[in-house]
Design a protein around this motif. Structure first.
Motif, mmCIF file in Angstrom:
data_model
loop_
_atom_site.group_PDB
_atom_site.id
_atom_site.type_symbol
_atom_site.label_atom_id
_atom_site.label_comp_id
_atom_site.label_asym_id
_atom_site.label_seq_id
_atom_site.Cartn_x
_atom_site.Cartn_y
_atom_site.Cartn_z
ATOM 1 N N LEU A 43 0.745 -1.076 0.070
ATOM 2 C CA LEU A 43 -0.108 -0.108 0.076
ATOM 3 C C LEU A 43 0.799 1.142 0.196
ATOM 4 O O LEU A 43 0.714 2.170 -0.435
ATOM 5 N N ILE A 44 1.966 1.313 0.607
ATOM 6 C CA ILE A 44 2.807 2.482 0.677
ATOM 7 C C ILE A 44 3.365 2.565 -0.849
ATOM 8 O O ILE A 44 3.380 3.707 -1.280
ATOM 9 N N ALA A 45 3.802 1.542 -1.587
ATOM 10 C CA ALA A 45 4.226 1.517 -2.776
ATOM 11 C C ALA A 45 3.284 2.159 -3.969
ATOM 12 O O ALA A 45 3.557 2.824 -4.755
ATOM 13 N N ALA A 46 1.949 2.079 -3.410
ATOM 14 C CA ALA A 46 0.906 2.529 -4.065
ATOM 15 C C ALA A 46 0.563 3.868 -3.735
ATOM 16 O O ALA A 46 -0.333 4.617 -4.194
ATOM 17 N N GLY A 47 1.114 4.478 -2.822
ATOM 18 C CA GLY A 47 0.835 5.884 -2.380
ATOM 19 C C GLY A 47 -0.152 5.861 -1.216
ATOM 20 O O GLY A 47 -0.436 7.173 -0.901
ATOM 21 N N ALA A 48 -0.504 5.129 -0.779
ATOM 22 C CA ALA A 48 -1.447 5.147 0.621
ATOM 23 C C ALA A 48 -0.845 5.487 2.030
ATOM 24 O O ALA A 48 0.330 5.537 2.043
ATOM 25 N N THR A 49 -1.437 6.054 2.829
ATOM 26 C CA THR A 49 -1.313 6.367 3.986
ATOM 27 C C THR A 49 -1.805 4.957 4.772
ATOM 28 O O THR A 49 -3.025 4.918 4.961
ATOM 29 N N VAL A 50 -0.835 4.343 5.522
ATOM 30 C CA VAL A 50 -1.412 3.030 6.080
ATOM 31 C C VAL A 50 -0.494 2.699 7.217
ATOM 32 O O VAL A 50 0.717 3.067 7.495
ATOM 33 N N GLU A 51 -1.216 2.108 8.390
ATOM 34 C CA GLU A 51 -0.685 1.790 9.580
ATOM 35 C C GLU A 51 -1.225 0.388 9.755
ATOM 36 O O GLU A 51 -2.514 -0.018 9.252
#
Length: 250
Positions: A43-51
């Motif tokens: 998800l980070i690689a896709a540009g998302a903000t994620v925890e």
């Protein structure tokens, strides 16, 4: 912010990707730490903000702690997607109702129906204290829970049927808070759980009984999650959307 359970893979992770594509901040919740980290990296690689939060949906303390951590990290949960689930069958484990042990029954229902309840409750208690605009709860049931499960194990069928009823009562009780509660009843979907439960030799016969001619994908179900979470579904509540390729029609 959207919190997705069962998010280390399968429908949960696909749903997280779909919601992130619409700009949602995402918290991935699961018992699988390694899977959570892989999902977070995607998800980070896709540009998302994620925890991520480690959550055992069957454990009350774990659920409450995970919600507290998620909201401390990214703010109030506005969208709750409940994908965590297990099946009770497997090598050497009976799926005959006359032979199922209470322990097997309790294990499946603890995750599938109790887990759905505990997560709903944690969400609703927090929304009483900190309301959100256009809150969403999206539950995951199954065509097996609607049909009685031609080959499914009774514990799984019963747990998924329970989710159908829980969705409706939650929708009635949440309406005055502006929170919609809807269910997706998925047909056969090619996930890790499907692969573990299904004899590969039986797949062609199964596909022959699906009008659209194939087993579904996690992304097929995630598309319905994305719809129910969006503005276009704001006047839909207490509904069950069948995502099954025509396997069950009503």
């Amino acid at each position: 912010m959207a919190l997705v359970t069962g998010a280390a893979g399968g429908i949960g992770l696909a749903s997280a990707h779909a919601l992130a594509a619409d700009g949602c901040r995402i918290v991935l919740a699961d018992v699988d730490r390694d899977g959570l980290e892989r999902g977070k990296s995607e998800l980070i690689a896709a540009g998302a903000t994620v925890e991520t939060v480690v959550m055992d949906v069957a454990d009350e303390a774990s659920v409450d702690a995970a919600f507290t951590a998620a909201e401390a990290a990214l703010g109030p949960v506005a969208i709750l997607v409940l994908c965590a689930g297990i099946m009770g069958g497997g090598p050497g484990i009976s799926t005959d109702l006359a032979d199922i042990s209470p322990e097997q029954w309790d294990r499946v229902n603890a995750v599938n129906s109790r887990g759905t309840f505990l997560c709903m409750r944690a969400f609703l208690r927090r929304r009483r204290e900190t309301p959100v605009d256009d809150g969403r709860i999206i539950t995951l049931s199954s065509a097996a829970g609607q049909l009685g499960g031609y080959r499914g194990d009774p514990a799984y069928v019963a747990s998924k049927a329970a989710i159908l009823g829980l969705t409706k009562i939650a929708a009635r009780q949440c309406a005055d808070q502006g929170i919609t509660v809807n269910c997706i009843a998925a047909g056969p979907v090619r996930t890790g759980m499907f692969e573990r439960a299904m004899d590969p030799d039986a797949v062609p016969g199964l596909e022959a009984r699906i009008p659209l001619g194939r087993v579904g994908t996690a992304e097929d179900v995630a598309g319905a999650v994305r719809y129910l979470a969006g503005d276009a579904a704001r006047w839909i509540t207490g509904a069950t959307i069948d995502v099954n390729g025509g396997y069950r029609m009503q």
